[in-house]
Scaffold this motif. Structure first.
Motif, PDB file in Angstrom:
ATOM      1  N   ASP A 168       0.844  -1.159   0.086  1.00  0.00           N
ATOM      2  CA  ASP A 168       0.042   0.111   0.034  1.00  0.00           C
ATOM      3  C   ASP A 168       0.884   1.251  -0.262  1.00  0.00           C
ATOM      4  O   ASP A 168       0.277   2.409   0.314  1.00  0.00           O
ATOM      5  CB  ASP A 168      -0.875   0.155   1.025  1.00  0.00           C
ATOM      6  CG  ASP A 168      -0.202  -0.075   2.552  1.00  0.00           C
ATOM      7  OD1 ASP A 168       1.012  -0.139   2.435  1.00  0.00           O
ATOM      8  OD2 ASP A 168      -0.839   0.084   3.571  1.00  0.00           O
ATOM      9  N   ALA A 169       2.117   1.030  -0.163  1.00  0.00           N
ATOM     10  CA  ALA A 169       3.069   2.216  -0.134  1.00  0.00           C
ATOM     11  C   ALA A 169       3.094   3.114  -1.573  1.00  0.00           C
ATOM     12  O   ALA A 169       3.028   2.285  -2.570  1.00  0.00           O
ATOM     13  CB  ALA A 169       4.584   1.882   0.124  1.00  0.00           C
ATOM     14  N   GLU A 170       2.932   4.311  -1.234  1.00  0.00           N
ATOM     15  CA  GLU A 170       3.049   4.997  -2.596  1.00  0.00           C
ATOM     16  C   GLU A 170       4.383   4.978  -3.266  1.00  0.00           C
ATOM     17  O   GLU A 170       5.435   4.995  -2.535  1.00  0.00           O
ATOM     18  CB  GLU A 170       2.755   6.550  -2.456  1.00  0.00           C
ATOM     19  CG  GLU A 170       2.568   7.419  -3.834  1.00  0.00           C
ATOM     20  CD  GLU A 170       2.147   8.890  -3.534  1.00  0.00           C
ATOM     21  OE1 GLU A 170       1.408   8.889  -2.351  1.00  0.00           O
ATOM     22  OE2 GLU A 170       2.156   9.747  -4.332  1.00  0.00           O
ATOM     23  N   VAL A 171       4.472   4.782  -4.726  1.00  0.00           N
ATOM     24  CA  VAL A 171       5.654   4.754  -5.463  1.00  0.00           C
ATOM     25  C   VAL A 171       5.773   5.368  -6.602  1.00  0.00           C
ATOM     26  O   VAL A 171       4.535   5.418  -7.246  1.00  0.00           O
ATOM     27  CB  VAL A 171       6.105   3.119  -5.524  1.00  0.00           C
ATOM     28  CG1 VAL A 171       7.347   2.980  -6.635  1.00  0.00           C
ATOM     29  CG2 VAL A 171       6.157   2.222  -4.524  1.00  0.00           C
ATOM     30  N   ILE A 172       6.730   6.075  -6.987  1.00  0.00           N
ATOM     31  CA  ILE A 172       6.917   6.741  -8.092  1.00  0.00           C
ATOM     32  C   ILE A 172       8.066   5.962  -9.063  1.00  0.00           C
ATOM     33  O   ILE A 172       9.188   5.881  -8.567  1.00  0.00           O
ATOM     34  CB  ILE A 172       7.288   8.209  -8.071  1.00  0.00           C
ATOM     35  CG1 ILE A 172       6.174   8.957  -7.135  1.00  0.00           C
ATOM     36  CG2 ILE A 172       7.455   9.003  -9.170  1.00  0.00           C
ATOM     37  CD1 ILE A 172       6.516  10.398  -6.882  1.00  0.00           C
ATOM     38  N   LEU A 173       7.854   5.765 -10.151  1.00  0.00           N
ATOM     39  CA  LEU A 173       8.895   4.877 -11.126  1.00  0.00           C
ATOM     40  C   LEU A 173       9.236   6.125 -12.229  1.00  0.00           C
ATOM     41  O   LEU A 173       8.338   6.449 -12.872  1.00  0.00           O
ATOM     42  CB  LEU A 173       8.139   3.770 -11.694  1.00  0.00           C
ATOM     43  CG  LEU A 173       7.948   2.717 -10.632  1.00  0.00           C
ATOM     44  CD1 LEU A 173       7.259   1.479 -11.492  1.00  0.00           C
ATOM     45  CD2 LEU A 173       9.203   2.151  -9.789  1.00  0.00           C
ATOM     46  N   ALA A 174      10.444   6.385 -12.323  1.00  0.00           N
ATOM     47  CA  ALA A 174      10.805   7.328 -13.493  1.00  0.00           C
ATOM     48  C   ALA A 174      11.355   6.453 -14.694  1.00  0.00           C
ATOM     49  O   ALA A 174      12.628   5.998 -14.140  1.00  0.00           O
ATOM     50  CB  ALA A 174      11.509   8.368 -12.798  1.00  0.00           C
ATOM     51  N   TYR A 175      10.924   6.065 -15.567  1.00  0.00           N
ATOM     52  CA  TYR A 175      11.371   5.498 -16.697  1.00  0.00           C
ATOM     53  C   TYR A 175      12.283   6.569 -17.481  1.00  0.00           C
ATOM     54  O   TYR A 175      11.944   7.771 -18.049  1.00  0.00           O
ATOM     55  CB  TYR A 175      10.430   5.037 -17.637  1.00  0.00           C
ATOM     56  CG  TYR A 175      10.960   4.552 -18.943  1.00  0.00           C
ATOM     57  CD1 TYR A 175      11.899   3.500 -18.818  1.00  0.00           C
ATOM     58  CD2 TYR A 175      10.582   4.964 -20.022  1.00  0.00           C
ATOM     59  CE1 TYR A 175      12.616   2.880 -20.098  1.00  0.00           C
ATOM     60  CE2 TYR A 175      11.237   4.566 -21.326  1.00  0.00           C
ATOM     61  CZ  TYR A 175      12.003   3.373 -21.138  1.00  0.00           C
ATOM     62  OH  TYR A 175      12.591   2.913 -22.357  1.00  0.00           O
ATOM     63  N   GLU A 176      13.714   6.415 -16.939  1.00  0.00           N
ATOM     64  CA  GLU A 176      14.820   7.139 -17.856  1.00  0.00           C
ATOM     65  C   GLU A 176      15.662   6.313 -18.514  1.00  0.00           C
ATOM     66  O   GLU A 176      16.541   5.693 -18.062  1.00  0.00           O
ATOM     67  CB  GLU A 176      15.618   7.875 -16.670  1.00  0.00           C
ATOM     68  CG  GLU A 176      14.571   8.572 -15.898  1.00  0.00           C
ATOM     69  CD  GLU A 176      15.324   9.734 -15.130  1.00  0.00           C
ATOM     70  OE1 GLU A 176      14.614  10.763 -14.589  1.00  0.00           O
ATOM     71  OE2 GLU A 176      16.498   9.719 -14.920  1.00  0.00           O
ATOM     72  N   PRO A 177      15.448   6.295 -19.915  1.00  0.00           N
ATOM     73  CA  PRO A 177      16.485   5.598 -20.519  1.00  0.00           C
ATOM     74  C   PRO A 177      17.714   5.921 -20.460  1.00  0.00           C
ATOM     75  O   PRO A 177      17.811   7.121 -20.691  1.00  0.00           O
ATOM     76  CB  PRO A 177      15.866   5.552 -22.098  1.00  0.00           C
ATOM     77  CG  PRO A 177      14.654   6.128 -22.086  1.00  0.00           C
ATOM     78  CD  PRO A 177      14.368   6.882 -20.776  1.00  0.00           C
ATOM     79  N   VAL A 209      -0.866   3.797  -4.455  1.00  0.00           N
ATOM     80  CA  VAL A 209      -0.405   4.770  -5.699  1.00  0.00           C
ATOM     81  C   VAL A 209       0.906   4.609  -6.380  1.00  0.00           C
ATOM     82  O   VAL A 209       1.775   4.557  -5.723  1.00  0.00           O
ATOM     83  CB  VAL A 209      -0.870   6.080  -5.635  1.00  0.00           C
ATOM     84  CG1 VAL A 209      -0.730   6.902  -6.881  1.00  0.00           C
ATOM     85  CG2 VAL A 209      -2.340   6.258  -4.981  1.00  0.00           C
ATOM     86  N   THR A 210       0.879   3.907  -7.671  1.00  0.00           N
ATOM     87  CA  THR A 210       1.938   4.005  -8.253  1.00  0.00           C
ATOM     88  C   THR A 210       1.937   4.902  -9.639  1.00  0.00           C
ATOM     89  O   THR A 210       1.172   4.891 -10.439  1.00  0.00           O
ATOM     90  CB  THR A 210       2.328   2.609  -8.785  1.00  0.00           C
ATOM     91  OG1 THR A 210       2.142   1.544  -7.964  1.00  0.00           O
ATOM     92  CG2 THR A 210       3.812   2.276  -9.522  1.00  0.00           C
ATOM     93  N   ARG A 211       2.824   5.965  -9.540  1.00  0.00           N
ATOM     94  CA  ARG A 211       2.873   6.704 -10.837  1.00  0.00           C
ATOM     95  C   ARG A 211       4.137   6.718 -11.639  1.00  0.00           C
ATOM     96  O   ARG A 211       5.230   6.099 -11.216  1.00  0.00           O
ATOM     97  CB  ARG A 211       2.693   8.406 -10.341  1.00  0.00           C
ATOM     98  CG  ARG A 211       1.480   8.489  -9.709  1.00  0.00           C
ATOM     99  CD  ARG A 211       1.267   9.971  -9.485  1.00  0.00           C
ATOM    100  NE  ARG A 211       1.805  10.311  -8.219  1.00  0.00           N
ATOM    101  CZ  ARG A 211       1.555  11.452  -7.680  1.00  0.00           C
ATOM    102  NH1 ARG A 211       0.831  12.343  -7.975  1.00  0.00           N
ATOM    103  NH2 ARG A 211       2.004  11.703  -6.303  1.00  0.00           N
ATOM    104  N   ILE A 212       3.937   6.770 -13.019  1.00  0.00           N
ATOM    105  CA  ILE A 212       5.034   6.545 -13.886  1.00  0.00           C
ATOM    106  C   ILE A 212       5.526   7.776 -14.521  1.00  0.00           C
ATOM    107  O   ILE A 212       4.503   8.352 -15.150  1.00  0.00           O
ATOM    108  CB  ILE A 212       5.049   5.327 -14.850  1.00  0.00           C
ATOM    109  CG1 ILE A 212       4.543   4.095 -14.083  1.00  0.00           C
ATOM    110  CG2 ILE A 212       5.822   5.124 -16.009  1.00  0.00           C
ATOM    111  CD1 ILE A 212       4.255   2.906 -14.793  1.00  0.00           C
ATOM    112  N   LEU A 213       6.688   8.099 -14.275  1.00  0.00           N
ATOM    113  CA  LEU A 213       7.159   9.432 -15.108  1.00  0.00           C
ATOM    114  C   LEU A 213       8.094   9.157 -16.044  1.00  0.00           C
ATOM    115  O   LEU A 213       8.703   7.936 -16.211  1.00  0.00           O
ATOM    116  CB  LEU A 213       7.853  10.383 -14.040  1.00  0.00           C
ATOM    117  CG  LEU A 213       7.104  10.867 -12.812  1.00  0.00           C
ATOM    118  CD1 LEU A 213       8.091  11.725 -11.927  1.00  0.00           C
ATOM    119  CD2 LEU A 213       5.648  11.347 -12.904  1.00  0.00           C
TER     120      LEU A 213
END
Ligand SMILES: O=C(CO)COP(=O)(O)O
Length: 255
Positions: A168-177, A209-213
């Motif tokens: 249930d932890a909020e996570v942000i994933l930043a897709y950075e090739p 919440v999982t957000r993808i940047l």
């Protein structure tokens, strides 16, 4: 099943180690000036300065909803770890986000999926949102092969982090090739959309919440082309001019 509703959009910028102390503080003050505009109701905004300016930045941002982040943490809270920075102290200094596993830290400072995951666990334990950078190192010239190779390389990077934080932890994933960082322009929009759509599936069962940047030479004009795959942008150089950041915020916030 209908697609899940997308999370709230978010835009952020890291100053990396580009600025001196005064430049960082004036940049953060500049961000404060942007607070309260119409975007505020629609998107989240964060800034990640260096460690030394963290507390002064927190003080500047205190009246605003702009979130503060740190560029790294150690995975223990206290002890004999000379030179490391505690997640507990980072939280107490006013940070809400901690960036982990950036390509520059992986390439130059020995960060691995394992250490990024341990740090993500420590972040969540201390009430910080882990923002974990993931991305493939090399770019294949054939578009379809490039997407498959990127997904293959990023999947363990994502899975190790998700295994280390509570569901249930909020996570942000930043897709950075990696090849798109510090470049003249961002990665091809189709590539970003195709990869991030697949990566989102890895987090589909989570209750947090999982957000993808997207990050990597992003700036004004980037978001509209990749909005189908991502929830916002993680910016470097091209947002170090506050006017560019304002433009990006307006684009992502739909103003
Ligand atoms: O690494 C980045 C954000 O974390 C992106 O940096 P640049 O936008 O300067 O390529």
């Amino acid at each position: 099943m209908p697609p899940l509703p997308r999370p709230r959009r978010i835009v952020g910028v890291s100053t990396k180690m580009y600025f001196d102390l005064q430049s960082t503080l004036s940049y953060v003050r500049g961000m404060l000036q942007l607070d309260g505009d119409a975007w505020n109701a629609r998107i989240d905004l964060f800034v990640i300065p260096d460690f030394v300016t963290l507390m002064a930045s927190a003080e500047i941002l205190q009246p605003s909803s702009i979130m503060l982040g740190a560029q790294d943490i150690f995975w223990e809270d206290k002890g004999a770890y000379t030179g490391e920075v505690s997640p507990l102290v980072v939280r107490q200094a006013g940070a809400k986000i901690v960036e982990l596993g950036h390509a520059e830290r992986r390439a130059m400072f020995g960060e691995t999926d394992e250490t990024a995951a341990k740090k993500a666990g420590a972040a969540a334990r201390n009430g910080l949102i882990p923002l974990v950078c993931i991305g493939e190192k090399t770019h294949h010239s054939v578009a379809s092969a490039a997407v498959g190779a990127a997904i293959q390389e990023c999947t363990p990077q994502v899975n190790s982090v998700l295994a280390a934080v509570p569901d249930d932890a909020e996570v942000i994933l930043a897709y950075e090739p990696v090849w798109a960082i510090g470049a003249a322009q961002p990665a091809d929009p189709d590539h970003v959309v195709n990869v991030t759509k697949e990566l989102r599936k890895l987090a589909a069962g989570r209750s947090g919440v999982t957000r993808i940047l997207y990050g990597g030479s992003a700036g004004p004009g980037t978001f509209a082309k990749i909005a189908e795959g991502v929830d916002g942008l993680f910016l470097g150089r091209f947002a170090h001019d506050i006017h560019n950041l304002k433009k990006v915020i307006e684009e992502v916030g739909g103003a």
